[in-house]
Design a protein around this motif. Structure first.
Motif, PDB file in Angstrom:
ATOM      1  N   ARG A   8      87.207  27.068  22.652  1.00  0.00           N
ATOM      2  CA  ARG A   8      86.029  26.587  21.903  1.00  0.00           C
ATOM      3  C   ARG A   8      86.441  25.502  20.902  1.00  0.00           C
ATOM      4  NH1 ARG A   8      84.770  30.941  19.376  1.00  0.00           N
ATOM      5  NH2 ARG A   8      85.308  30.172  17.330  1.00  0.00           N
ATOM      6  N   PRO A  13      80.838  28.660  16.997  1.00  0.00           N
ATOM      7  CA  PRO A  13      80.458  29.609  18.057  1.00  0.00           C
ATOM      8  C   PRO A  13      78.953  29.791  18.138  1.00  0.00           C
ATOM      9  CG  PRO A  13      81.346  30.769  16.160  1.00  0.00           C
ATOM     10  CD  PRO A  13      81.496  29.308  15.878  1.00  0.00           C
ATOM     11  N   ILE A  41      80.766  29.523  23.611  1.00  0.00           N
ATOM     12  CA  ILE A  41      80.542  28.074  23.703  1.00  0.00           C
ATOM     13  C   ILE A  41      79.082  27.791  24.046  1.00  0.00           C
ATOM     14  CG2 ILE A  41      81.115  26.030  25.086  1.00  0.00           C
ATOM     15  CD1 ILE A  41      83.970  27.270  25.280  1.00  0.00           C
ATOM     16  N   ASP A 237      86.403  22.108  23.857  1.00  0.00           N
ATOM     17  CA  ASP A 237      85.984  21.645  22.525  1.00  0.00           C
ATOM     18  C   ASP A 237      85.149  20.366  22.640  1.00  0.00           C
ATOM     19  OD1 ASP A 237      85.768  21.162  19.874  1.00  0.00           O
ATOM     20  OD2 ASP A 237      87.927  21.038  19.451  1.00  0.00           O
TER      21      ASP A 237
END
Ligand code: SF4
Length: 341
Positions: A8, A13, A41, A237
């Motif tokens: 992530r 989150p 995610i 990410d």
């Protein structure tokens, strides 16, 4: 959880809600989805950043209709359930976010518990579900009650809508079981009947959805080992800036997503935010997945449409284990030619 957190990265989150948890059971074989959900995610932002914005979002008209039907039903739900299930004097109790009482006897009076507060462990974290689904307790067991505004016409409703409602009901049933309550195998589905807004209640078996959900949540508890199979530099990410806008090059993100095996099926179009991205990927690869699960399963082991066509016209020799499917494909091709000529 370290590897999941790294997947992530710096993206905040996304908490799970009941709808998202229910959708986990829609494609339990998909590693990509399991990893993304397990890592919290936001698949919708990811899909938009990749240029494949998800198709979801109800129309304001549908939302207003749904809210109006739910408000209409909520006022008389205890009487409706009593008359449909043959229960006399269903009591009503607003739990205001508390857990339903755990001890229920066969002879306890039927009670409708509204706004129960329930939690479910997801990937090692206790996740609170919004207290929106009532629970009917009678005969020593609890029934989840799901109110939906899709119509039942002549006793039939859209099977996909019923399946989605059953998956949602299974999430609450599992959370009730986590409270040590005895939970019935079927939930009560309340929908408008025919073209009037008259509510009708039906019992829907949720055993299969419960089993899939249990398996999927169990799998999410061991996601770290799944994540460990990805190359260490892979991350999902989005690298958001101070205003939350993703800054990561989309092609770079798409390449990293490609390391997490997906299991695209046309059903993804109604259950997963990444559906357009995964469909495009499956099309580019010529994957037999895009033809749907029944075809994919029937082709057993033939991964691409090109391979299936080549086996059918005999330009490709079957690999060991493919002899039978190759014979069937050649036969199907022969019949097709016969029909066309
Ligand atoms: S759309 Fe993609 S990520 Fe989502 S369940 Fe389907 S294959 Fe998996």
């Amino acid at each position: 959880m370290d590897r999941l957190a790294a997947l992530r990265g710096t993206t905040p989150p996304r908490p799970h809600d009941a709808r998202a948890i229910a959708a986990l059971a829609a494609n339990p074989g998909c590693t990509r989805r399991a990893l993304m959900d397990g890592a919290g995610i936001d698949k919708s932002s990811t899909a938009r950043h990749l240029g494949f914005a998800p198709p979801f979002g109800q129309s304001p008209f549908a939302i207003a209709r749904s809210n109006a039907f739910e408000a209409q039903v909520r006022g008389s739900l205890a009487e409706l359930l009593g008359s449909v299930l043959g229960l006399a004097d269903v009591a009503y109790e607003d739990l205001r976010g508390a857990c339903p009482p755990s001890a229920h006897d066969q002879d306890d009076p039927p009670t409708l518990y509204d706004h129960p507060g329930l939690t479910l462990p997801i990937a090692g974290e206790s996740t609170a579900l919004e207290p929106s689904v009532p629970v009917l307790s009678y005969g020593g067991r609890c029934h989840v009650v799901v109110v939906k505004s899709f119509a039942v016409i002549d006793g039939q409703a859209d099977p996909a809508a019923v399946a989605a409602a059953a998956r949602q009901g299974a999430v609450y049933a599992l959370a009730l079981q986590a409270c040590d309550l005895r939970v019935a195998d079927d939930m009560v589905l309340v929908c408008p009947e025919n073209f009037a807004n008259r509510p009708v209640a039906t019992l829907v078996d949720v055993r299969r959805q419960l089993a899939v959900l249990r398996r999927q949540l169990g799998r999410m508890a061991s996601l770290d080992s799944l994540a460990a199979t990805l190359p260490p530099e892979v991350t999902f990410d989005l690298r958001p800036d101070a205003s939350g806008e993703p800054t990561r090059p989309a092609a770079d993100l798409a390449a990293d997503l490609g390391h997490a095996p997906a299991r695209y099926a046309p059903e993804c179009l109604s259950t997963c935010d990444l559906c357009y991205f995964c469909r495009d990927e499956a099309r580019q690869a010529g994957a037999s997945d895009q033809l749907g699960r029944p075809v994919r399963d029937a082709l057993g082991g033939v991964a691409t449409v090109g391979e299936a066509l080549a086996l059918a016209d005999g330009t490709l020799d079957p690999a060991p284990g493919q002899e039978e499917i190759a014979r069937l494909l050649r036969e199907a091709a022969r019949l097709r030619t016969e029909c066309l000529t």
